[in-house]
Design a protein around this motif. Structure first.
Motif, short mmCIF file in Angstrom:
data_model
loop_
_atom_site.label_atom_id
_atom_site.label_comp_id
_atom_site.label_asym_id
_atom_site.label_seq_id
_atom_site.Cartn_x
_atom_site.Cartn_y
_atom_site.Cartn_z
N PRO A 120 45.62 37.22 29.46
CA PRO A 120 44.24 36.51 30.22
C PRO A 120 43.91 35.42 29.19
CG PRO A 120 43.09 37.87 30.35
CD PRO A 120 44.54 38.28 29.58
N ARG A 121 43.22 34.36 30.22
CA ARG A 121 42.24 33.70 29.14
C ARG A 121 40.93 33.83 29.61
NH1 ARG A 121 45.71 28.41 28.93
NH2 ARG A 121 47.88 29.00 28.54
N VAL A 122 39.67 33.65 28.70
CA VAL A 122 38.17 33.61 29.74
C VAL A 122 38.47 32.31 30.66
CG1 VAL A 122 35.44 32.85 28.85
CG2 VAL A 122 37.87 34.16 27.23
N GLY A 123 37.68 33.00 31.74
CA GLY A 123 37.69 32.32 33.09
C GLY A 123 38.41 31.83 33.68
N ASP A 124 39.33 33.00 33.55
CA ASP A 124 40.86 33.36 34.22
C ASP A 124 40.10 34.05 35.44
OD1 ASP A 124 42.20 31.84 33.36
OD2 ASP A 124 43.78 33.81 32.19
N ARG A 125 40.59 33.98 37.07
CA ARG A 125 39.43 34.15 37.88
C ARG A 125 40.52 35.99 38.19
NH1 ARG A 125 37.90 32.99 43.05
NH2 ARG A 125 39.05 34.44 45.19
N VAL A 126 39.32 36.86 38.97
CA VAL A 126 40.37 38.37 39.07
C VAL A 126 39.04 38.61 40.27
CG1 VAL A 126 39.30 40.53 38.51
CG2 VAL A 126 39.83 38.58 36.01
N GLN A 127 40.23 39.45 40.93
CA GLN A 127 39.92 39.87 42.24
C GLN A 127 40.38 41.88 42.13
OE1 GLN A 127 41.61 37.38 45.37
NE2 GLN A 127 40.15 38.81 46.61
N SER A 167 41.04 43.62 45.40
CA SER A 167 40.55 43.26 47.13
C SER A 167 40.07 44.15 48.09
CB SER A 167 41.97 41.89 47.57
OG SER A 167 42.88 42.99 47.16
N THR A 168 40.64 45.76 47.33
CA THR A 168 40.45 46.20 48.73
C THR A 168 38.63 46.83 48.06
OG1 THR A 168 40.21 47.66 46.02
CG2 THR A 168 42.33 47.77 47.55
N ARG A 169 37.77 45.86 47.39
CA ARG A 169 36.62 46.12 47.83
C ARG A 169 35.76 44.70 48.19
NH1 ARG A 169 37.99 50.18 47.32
NH2 ARG A 169 37.15 52.92 46.36
N ASN A 170 36.49 43.74 48.04
CA ASN A 170 35.48 42.02 47.62
C ASN A 170 34.99 41.79 47.21
OD1 ASN A 170 35.86 39.84 49.81
ND2 ASN A 170 33.67 40.71 50.43
N ALA A 171 35.81 42.23 45.78
CA ALA A 171 35.04 41.68 44.35
C ALA A 171 35.92 40.51 43.84
CB ALA A 171 34.60 42.79 43.73
N ILE A 172 35.01 39.34 42.80
CA ILE A 172 35.29 38.53 42.74
C ILE A 172 34.76 38.19 41.37
CG2 ILE A 172 36.02 35.77 42.49
CD1 ILE A 172 36.21 36.37 46.02
N GLY A 173 35.27 37.65 40.14
CA GLY A 173 35.13 37.89 38.94
C GLY A 173 35.82 36.58 37.91
N GLN A 174 35.54 36.73 36.63
CA GLN A 174 36.22 35.46 35.47
C GLN A 174 35.80 36.80 34.42
OE1 GLN A 174 33.64 32.30 35.80
NE2 GLN A 174 35.74 31.27 37.36
#
Length: 356
Positions: free
Chosen positions: A218-225, A227-234
């Motif tokens: 990935p690249r810095v800033g790409d979205r990460v999720q 879904s089973t824990r309702n968590a979102i990050g980059q």
């Protein structure tokens, strides 16, 4: 590979020279005869990949409370799992060095006060022309040195985290959080800098991903999720694994922690953003796409796919970034809704080679 003469002569119009660069005219009936099947690629704003992740604390989310001097811990004032405030007393601490540091501070402050008084007196004498400039400069130097020494002694005591409370010296927590480790027993003697307690903010979480060499980075800033824990990050940073496996450690900063809990292992979805060209009708050569691994063709030292266009079928070179038995991640300038051959690859290669 052998092909019937009627198919070579009439079914396909092959150019006499430069055949690899030319398009092959292929009708639907001829494709069925050769067992060639095409699949349409669906364009996506991001390429999704799954990866194993571990929920860890942010580096700034924890602090070790250590012994500032060699001494003893007569009693502990907090227990494992207890919440503490910044500046709250967590343990009693006894050390002769602490009292020596207080004595040194009092002496340094006294010397600084006397140096300031001498400075004020000599300044008046110098202004009246009674003393020489050299004496005035020497007094200035002594006052500066005395002030610096007092500041150093004061900073030492502040950094120790100790505070007098009556006849007892207390060790204070440097930050708010939860006591995650108790590393000393009441009454134990400890050396200077020995860890006593660990305090952490249990809500200051991030993800630690381990990607193998077969996974595109990935690249810095790409979205990460998750879904089973309702968590979102980059993606916040990456570093190679130092075990020779060519893997990468990826740190994910979370903007939404959801139901994540410290220490658990989860499956995270990385959304690898595509490169966007000014002309949206034609993807750039840097875009990632996931294709069936069976569609990959090795032709004349290059790797690519057989692409069906209005002019016919031709070989399109691609850069393979990762692949396994089922799928491959490639980079290349494939048009929107590209149709690539996923079966009958050997037949098409034979036709490009002149049916030999």
């Amino acid at each position: 590979m052998f092909f019937p003469q009627w198919l070579l002569a009439g079914a396909l119009a092959l150019p006499a020279a430069g055949m690899a660069a030319e398009a092959l005219s292929l009708s639907p009936e001829q494709a069925r005869t050769l067992g060639v099947r095409f699949q349409t690629l669906t364009a996506a704003a991001a390429l999704e990949l799954s990866a194993h992740a571990r929920v860890v604390l942010r580096p700034d989310a924890q602090a070790v409370i250590a012994a500032p001097y060699a001494g003893a811990v007569p009693r502990l004032l907090v227990a494992l799992g207890q919440s503490v405030r910044a500046g709250q007393a967590v343990a009693a601490f006894a050390s002769p060095q602490f009292y020596e540091a207080r004595r040194a501070l009092a002496e340094a402050e006294s010397q600084a006060r006397l140096a300031r008084q001498s400075l004020a007196r000599d300044q008046s004498l110098y202004d009246e022309g009674i003393i020489a400039a050299s004496r005035w400069q020497a007094t200035q130097a002594r006052a500066t040195e005395a002030t610096a020494m007092a500041q150093a002694r004061r900073a030492e005591l502040t950094a120790s985290g100790l505070q007098l409370a009556g006849n007892e010296t207390l060790l204070l927590a440097p930050r708010a959080g939860v006591v995650t480790e108790v590393l000393v027993q009441p009454g134990a003697r400890v050396e200077a800098s020995a860890p006593l307690l660990r305090v952490a903010d249990p809500k200051a979480l991030e993800l630690d991903l381990l990607l193998g060499r077969e996974v595109p980075l990935p690249r810095v800033g790409d979205r990460v999720q998750v879904s089973t824990r309702n968590a979102i990050g980059q993606v916040a940073g990456m570093a190679p694994v130092g075990d020779g496996s060519a893997g990468m450690r990826v740190r994910v900063a979370l903007s939404q922690t959801g139901a994540l809990r410290l220490g658990e292992s989860v499956t995270a979805t990385l959304q690898l953003a595509q490169d966007k060209a000014d002309n949206k009708a034609q993807p750039t050569a840097g875009e990632r796409q996931r294709i069936p691994a069976a569609a990959l063709v090795h032709w004349q030292g290059q790797t690519g796919v057989f692409l069906a266009t209005d002019q016919g079928v031709h070989f399109a070179p691609l850069a393979v970034e990762a692949s396994d038995e089922a799928t491959a991640v490639v980079r290349g300038a494939l048009p929107p809704q590209a149709r690539i051959a996923v079966t009958g690859i050997a037949a098409l290669k034979g036709l490009l080679a002149g049916g030999e």
